[in-house]
Design a protein around this motif. Structure first.
Motif, PDB file in Angstrom:
ATOM      1  N   GLN A   6       0.805  -1.214   0.000  1.00  0.00           N
ATOM      2  CA  GLN A   6       0.000   0.000   0.000  1.00  0.00           C
ATOM      3  C   GLN A   6       0.842   1.270   0.000  1.00  0.00           C
ATOM      4  O   GLN A   6       0.610   2.171  -0.779  1.00  0.00           O
ATOM      5  CB  GLN A   6      -0.925   0.013   1.221  1.00  0.00           C
ATOM      6  CG  GLN A   6      -1.911  -1.127   1.242  1.00  0.00           C
ATOM      7  CD  GLN A   6      -2.932  -1.041   0.127  1.00  0.00           C
ATOM      8  OE1 GLN A   6      -3.413   0.025  -0.194  1.00  0.00           O
ATOM      9  NE2 GLN A   6      -3.253  -2.163  -0.481  1.00  0.00           N
ATOM     10  N   GLN A   7       1.807   1.359   0.897  1.00  0.00           N
ATOM     11  CA  GLN A   7       2.585   2.581   1.035  1.00  0.00           C
ATOM     12  C   GLN A   7       3.796   2.312   1.921  1.00  0.00           C
ATOM     13  O   GLN A   7       3.745   1.457   2.805  1.00  0.00           O
ATOM     14  CB  GLN A   7       1.720   3.665   1.678  1.00  0.00           C
ATOM     15  CG  GLN A   7       2.391   5.001   1.800  1.00  0.00           C
ATOM     16  CD  GLN A   7       1.434   6.069   2.334  1.00  0.00           C
ATOM     17  OE1 GLN A   7       0.422   5.759   2.946  1.00  0.00           O
ATOM     18  NE2 GLN A   7       1.767   7.303   2.106  1.00  0.00           N
ATOM     19  N   THR A   8       4.855   3.058   1.709  1.00  0.00           N
ATOM     20  CA  THR A   8       6.022   3.012   2.577  1.00  0.00           C
ATOM     21  C   THR A   8       6.059   4.303   3.378  1.00  0.00           C
ATOM     22  O   THR A   8       5.921   5.388   2.814  1.00  0.00           O
ATOM     23  CB  THR A   8       7.312   2.900   1.743  1.00  0.00           C
ATOM     24  OG1 THR A   8       7.248   1.696   0.976  1.00  0.00           O
ATOM     25  CG2 THR A   8       8.542   2.901   2.616  1.00  0.00           C
ATOM     26  N   ILE A   9       6.239   4.184   4.685  1.00  0.00           N
ATOM     27  CA  ILE A   9       6.338   5.368   5.532  1.00  0.00           C
ATOM     28  C   ILE A   9       7.649   5.276   6.317  1.00  0.00           C
ATOM     29  O   ILE A   9       7.776   4.464   7.234  1.00  0.00           O
ATOM     30  CB  ILE A   9       5.144   5.485   6.498  1.00  0.00           C
ATOM     31  CG1 ILE A   9       3.830   5.544   5.720  1.00  0.00           C
ATOM     32  CG2 ILE A   9       5.319   6.705   7.410  1.00  0.00           C
ATOM     33  CD1 ILE A   9       2.584   5.522   6.585  1.00  0.00           C
ATOM     34  N   PRO A  10       8.636   6.081   5.954  1.00  0.00           N
ATOM     35  CA  PRO A  10       9.894   6.068   6.705  1.00  0.00           C
ATOM     36  C   PRO A  10       9.692   6.557   8.135  1.00  0.00           C
ATOM     37  O   PRO A  10       8.898   7.458   8.392  1.00  0.00           O
ATOM     38  CB  PRO A  10      10.780   7.056   5.936  1.00  0.00           C
ATOM     39  CG  PRO A  10      10.136   7.226   4.606  1.00  0.00           C
ATOM     40  CD  PRO A  10       8.673   7.001   4.822  1.00  0.00           C
ATOM     41  N   VAL A  11      10.424   5.945   9.054  1.00  0.00           N
ATOM     42  CA  VAL A  11      10.460   6.387  10.442  1.00  0.00           C
ATOM     43  C   VAL A  11      11.823   7.026  10.658  1.00  0.00           C
ATOM     44  O   VAL A  11      12.857   6.384  10.458  1.00  0.00           O
ATOM     45  CB  VAL A  11      10.260   5.212  11.427  1.00  0.00           C
ATOM     46  CG1 VAL A  11      10.344   5.699  12.866  1.00  0.00           C
ATOM     47  CG2 VAL A  11       8.949   4.504  11.159  1.00  0.00           C
ATOM     48  N   LEU A  12      11.830   8.300  11.036  1.00  0.00           N
ATOM     49  CA  LEU A  12      13.079   9.040  11.229  1.00  0.00           C
ATOM     50  C   LEU A  12      13.264   9.361  12.708  1.00  0.00           C
ATOM     51  O   LEU A  12      12.328   9.780  13.392  1.00  0.00           O
ATOM     52  CB  LEU A  12      13.054  10.333  10.403  1.00  0.00           C
ATOM     53  CG  LEU A  12      12.885  10.140   8.898  1.00  0.00           C
ATOM     54  CD1 LEU A  12      12.727  11.485   8.201  1.00  0.00           C
ATOM     55  CD2 LEU A  12      14.062   9.371   8.326  1.00  0.00           C
ATOM     56  N   ARG A  13      14.475   9.198  13.184  1.00  0.00           N
ATOM     57  CA  ARG A  13      14.805   9.451  14.590  1.00  0.00           C
ATOM     58  C   ARG A  13      14.962  10.942  14.811  1.00  0.00           C
ATOM     59  O   ARG A  13      15.628  11.629  14.028  1.00  0.00           O
ATOM     60  CB  ARG A  13      16.101   8.731  14.939  1.00  0.00           C
ATOM     61  CG  ARG A  13      16.536   8.846  16.366  1.00  0.00           C
ATOM     62  CD  ARG A  13      15.699   7.934  17.266  1.00  0.00           C
ATOM     63  NE  ARG A  13      16.446   7.597  18.471  1.00  0.00           N
ATOM     64  CZ  ARG A  13      16.376   8.308  19.592  1.00  0.00           C
ATOM     65  NH1 ARG A  13      15.642   9.377  19.664  1.00  0.00           N
ATOM     66  NH2 ARG A  13      17.082   7.933  20.644  1.00  0.00           N
ATOM     67  N   ILE A  14      14.345  11.435  15.874  1.00  0.00           N
ATOM     68  CA  ILE A  14      14.501  12.832  16.294  1.00  0.00           C
ATOM     69  C   ILE A  14      14.903  12.854  17.757  1.00  0.00           C
ATOM     70  O   ILE A  14      14.691  11.879  18.484  1.00  0.00           O
ATOM     71  CB  ILE A  14      13.205  13.663  16.065  1.00  0.00           C
ATOM     72  CG1 ILE A  14      12.053  13.110  16.897  1.00  0.00           C
ATOM     73  CG2 ILE A  14      12.861  13.705  14.577  1.00  0.00           C
ATOM     74  CD1 ILE A  14      10.803  13.988  16.915  1.00  0.00           C
TER      75      ILE A  14
END
Length: 128
Positions: A6-14
Motif C-alpha cells: 500500500q505505502q512506505t512510511i519512513p520512520v526518522l529518529r529525532i
C-alpha cells in the motif's frame, strides 16, 4: 491472493520535538497529523505529511537510527526549492542538482542528520 504493498512510511529518529517541528513544519511545510506518547514524560512518536508524503518522526531510541537517507520521487522540485529558499531558514540552504540518473535532486538534512532527497525525473523532449 495477490500481494499489494500500500505505502512506505519512513520512520526518522529525532531528539528534540521543538527542533523537529521547526524543521519539518515551519521550514518544509509539513502538517502534524497526530502525536502519541504513552504517558506525559514518554518519548514522542508523530506523523507529519505534505502533498501525499507521510513521515513518522520518533524520539524512541529503538525505532530508527539517526542519519537515515530517504529518497523521494515527486514533481515540483524547483517550486519546492524556491519556497524553501524564500523562507531564509538559517540552518539549511539547499540547492537543486542534475543527477546521473536523469533527475533534479534537492537534498535537505534535518537537525538529526537524516537526509531527504527530493527527486523529479527530467522529461526528455517529446515525453509526456
Amino acid at each position: 491472493m495477490n500481494i499489494v504493498f500500500q505505502q512506505t512510511i519512513p520512520v526518522l529518529r529525532i531528539f528534540d520535538v521543538a527542533k523537529a517541528k521547526e524543521f519539518y513544519v515551519d521550514f518544509l511545510g509539513f502538517a502534524v497529523d497526530w502525536e502519541h506518547r504513552f504517558h506525559e514524560k514518554a518519548p514522542l512518536y508523530m506523523q507529519v505529511s505534505r502533498a501525499g508524503l507521510i513521515l513518522h518522526l520518533s524520539e524512541h531510541h529503538g525505532d530508527s537510527s539517526p542519519g537515515a537517507n530517504v529518497f523521494i520521487w515527486m514533481t515540483g522540485v524547483e517550486a519546492l526549492h524556491a519556497e524553501l529558499i524564500a523562507k531564509g531558514y538559517a540552518y539549511n540552504c539547499p540547492s537543486v542538482e542534475k543527477t546521473f540518473y536523469n533527475s533534479l535532486c534537492m537534498k535537505v538534512v534535518d537537525p538529526f542528520h537524516n537526509t531527504l532527497q527530493f527527486n523529479e525525473e527530467i522529461k526528455l523532449d517529446g515525453e509526456a
